[in-house]
Design an enzyme around this catalytic site. Sequence first.
Site, PDB file in Angstrom:
ATOM      1  N   GLY A  95       0.875  -1.580   0.108  1.00 21.77           N
ATOM      2  CA  GLY A  95       0.312  -0.433  -0.214  1.00 21.77           C
ATOM      3  C   GLY A  95       0.789   1.510  -0.328  1.00 21.77           C
ATOM      4  N   GLY A  97       2.948   3.556   1.674  1.00 20.43           N
ATOM      5  CA  GLY A  97       2.876   4.094   3.068  1.00 20.43           C
ATOM      6  C   GLY A  97       3.629   4.873   3.278  1.00 20.43           C
ATOM      7  N   ARG A  98       4.089   6.343   2.076  1.00 22.41           N
ATOM      8  CA  ARG A  98       3.787   7.542   2.434  1.00 22.41           C
ATOM      9  C   ARG A  98       3.613   8.353   0.795  1.00 22.41           C
ATOM     10  NH1 ARG A  98      10.398   7.473   0.789  1.00 22.41           N
ATOM     11  NH2 ARG A  98       9.986   5.883  -0.770  1.00 22.41           N
ATOM     12  N   ASP A 130       8.539   5.743   8.211  1.00 27.89           N
ATOM     13  CA  ASP A 130       7.719   7.195   9.292  1.00 27.89           C
ATOM     14  C   ASP A 130       7.040   7.695   7.789  1.00 27.89           C
ATOM     15  OD1 ASP A 130       9.803   8.021   6.559  1.00 27.89           O
ATOM     16  OD2 ASP A 130      11.627   8.771   8.498  1.00 27.89           O
ATOM     17  N   ARG A 181       3.087  14.682  -7.335  1.00 32.13           N
ATOM     18  CA  ARG A 181       3.438  13.925  -8.312  1.00 32.13           C
ATOM     19  C   ARG A 181       2.255  13.462  -9.012  1.00 32.13           C
ATOM     20  NH1 ARG A 181       6.320   7.833  -6.814  1.00 32.13           N
ATOM     21  NH2 ARG A 181       4.624   7.216  -6.077  1.00 32.13           N
ATOM     22  N   ASP A 257       4.980  -4.349  -7.030  1.00 33.82           N
ATOM     23  CA  ASP A 257       4.119  -3.116  -6.691  1.00 33.82           C
ATOM     24  C   ASP A 257       5.010  -2.021  -7.372  1.00 33.82           C
ATOM     25  OD1 ASP A 257       6.325  -3.830  -4.879  1.00 33.82           O
ATOM     26  OD2 ASP A 257       6.059  -2.533  -4.486  1.00 33.82           O
ATOM     27  N   ASN A 258       5.967  -1.921  -8.334  1.00 36.47           N
ATOM     28  CA  ASN A 258       6.253  -0.534  -8.436  1.00 36.47           C
ATOM     29  C   ASN A 258       6.376  -0.695 -11.115  1.00 36.47           C
ATOM     30  OD1 ASN A 258       7.118   0.490  -6.406  1.00 36.47           O
ATOM     31  ND2 ASN A 258       9.492  -0.818  -6.648  1.00 36.47           N
TER      32      ASN A 258
HETATM   33  P1  AMP Z   1       9.719   0.858  -2.848  1.00 33.51           P
HETATM   34  O1  AMP Z   1      11.354  -0.017  -2.185  1.00 33.51           O
HETATM   35  O2  AMP Z   1       9.998   2.477  -2.280  1.00 33.51           O
HETATM   36  O3  AMP Z   1       8.639   0.906  -3.737  1.00 33.51           O
HETATM   37  O4  AMP Z   1       8.680   1.267  -1.332  1.00 33.51           O
HETATM   38  C1  AMP Z   1       7.863  -0.384  -0.762  1.00 33.51           C
HETATM   39  C2  AMP Z   1       6.835   0.118   0.394  1.00 33.51           C
HETATM   40  O5  AMP Z   1       7.647   0.467   1.048  1.00 33.51           O
HETATM   41  C3  AMP Z   1       5.781   0.985  -0.539  1.00 33.51           C
HETATM   42  O6  AMP Z   1       4.814   0.398  -0.069  1.00 33.51           O
HETATM   43  C4  AMP Z   1       6.007   2.378  -0.148  1.00 33.51           C
HETATM   44  O7  AMP Z   1       5.075   2.811   0.512  1.00 33.51           O
HETATM   45  C5  AMP Z   1       6.606   1.694   1.686  1.00 33.51           C
HETATM   46  N1  AMP Z   1       8.031   2.712   1.801  1.00 33.51           N
HETATM   47  C6  AMP Z   1       8.794   3.127   1.612  1.00 33.51           C
HETATM   48  N2  AMP Z   1       9.491   4.037   1.746  1.00 33.51           N
HETATM   49  C7  AMP Z   1       8.486   4.225   2.911  1.00 33.51           C
HETATM   50  C8  AMP Z   1       8.501   5.483   4.299  1.00 33.51           C
HETATM   51  N3  AMP Z   1       9.575   5.977   3.855  1.00 33.51           N
HETATM   52  N4  AMP Z   1       7.885   5.778   5.249  1.00 33.51           N
HETATM   53  C9  AMP Z   1       6.421   4.767   4.998  1.00 33.51           C
HETATM   54  N5  AMP Z   1       6.514   3.860   3.567  1.00 33.51           N
HETATM   55  C10 AMP Z   1       7.735   2.828   3.188  1.00 33.51           C
HETATM   56 MG    MG Z   2       7.358   1.796  -4.283  1.00 35.02          MG
END
Ligand code: AMP
Ligand code: MG
Length: 485
Positions: A95, A97-98, A130, A181, A257-258
Amino acid sequence: MDKKIPKKITELDFQNRLRLRCPFLFEKVQSSPLKNPKLLHVNRSLAYELEISPDELSKGSFLNLLNADLLFEGLLYESTYYSGHQFGHYVARLGDGRALMLGEIKTTQGHFFELQFKGSGKTPFSRMGDGRAVVRSSIREYLASAHLKALGIPTTEALSIVVGSDLVYREEIEKASITTRVAESFLRFGHFEYFSNLEDKSNYIRLLEFVIDAYFPAFSKHPNRYILLFQEVVKRTALLFAKWQSVGFCHGVLNTDNMSILGLTIDYGPYGFINKFDPSFICNHSDHEGRYSFGNQPFIGLWNLEKLSHTFEIVADSKDIERTLNSYSSIFNFEYRRLLINKLGLNETLDGDDDLIQCLLNCLIVSKMDYTQFFREISKNNYFSEFDNNYKKDFELFFEKLEIRLRTQNYNLEERSKKMLKVNPKFILRNHIAQFVIENHELKGGLFEKIFDILNSPYDEWPEFDYLSKPPSEIEKNIIVSCSS
Ligand code: AMP
Ligand code: MG
């Protein structure tokens, strides 16, 4: 350019078709704006595309909006559920997360653009995180997304970066920022995996129907519309990956998810552009096995599509799904060949061109010559006589083959060169350039603006900025980029 520029935020025509049609996808979230927000940059041409005046954006109330600190009637901040395969393993609940979805803007031309904040605080999906994004990673996303667009590669975009005085903890203490974005859609393969994995057929279908109605209305009434949609996703993904390979872009974290359902480049993290041509290039320091290495990307595109294809089993015939999946490689190969043939100043692909390309790639590996500079150099010169002497020997075989191949088409040397300069960029966002901007982003004097402009017009000469086109020095090569952002 459209002159109809709304003066006030409240005049922006915010909609939210996804929220209305798929409310099960969202969780309401309170944003956490940054303290002492300052606007680092606004992407002016994108603002114009959205019919927002970029000057207005820098003003008080707009700055509040870009700092996720403004709500007016009809607007809600919301995050979405999704899951995904991360480094090959299924994670059921990821989901936003930020990230927070603000809504969609409808332009007078009838185009919709979703607006999303990244780094605006914790959400129900933050897990241990965070909810913040550091300035370093926001600048990297901001520059790269504009640059890929300029290179003709489908991508999400960034309208602005706001920097606050809030500090966050990564490997070291860093400053937080919020990026706004923009994309036609931020839906990912992971959204579909989420409902499929829950065996929630009705919501899965509602999501599919939404995507078809919103982005592929021509399929709406078709009895095989789900397979048509999957075909479109396979096609767009194959085209996207071919484009990445042709410019030497390595994404770095190609988890499902990306992966954008519309075939856009999404979630810029530890990406990198190759310097020399090296299929084993790994841009993500955390990718120990090289799963997401430059040369492995096209296979990962297929692997990810295969995961998505399983979700379609709920609604489509497995033979149709398999046939569609199998079309990926030929679409990818055709596009990759076409792009490289263009880079070589050849008009159309012929049988035997795969050999020519393979020979070129082998020569590039042996020579260790910079990939971007190689193409730029052969665009300018009468390629063999004036070609860099240091590398001439390594390319002898290739130039012989090219010479023969060029005899199959009529061309004028000058015209050919002009065409090649339009497809072979002089500037590419190498890591050390991104790092240079990050380290100097607070300097006055327009450095950020200038490099942003250059990355937006990477085919132009910008003679006084030659140094920004050069490959990194030995020290600059050592910049490490990981998932932490
Ligand atoms: P990513 O690898 O950047 O695509 O992130 C994978 C997951 O981790 C996604 O669900 C992001 O929303 C979550 N995420 C990455 N960094 C943070 C953060 N600093 N705080 C909360 N969620 C994060
Ligand atoms: Mg991501």
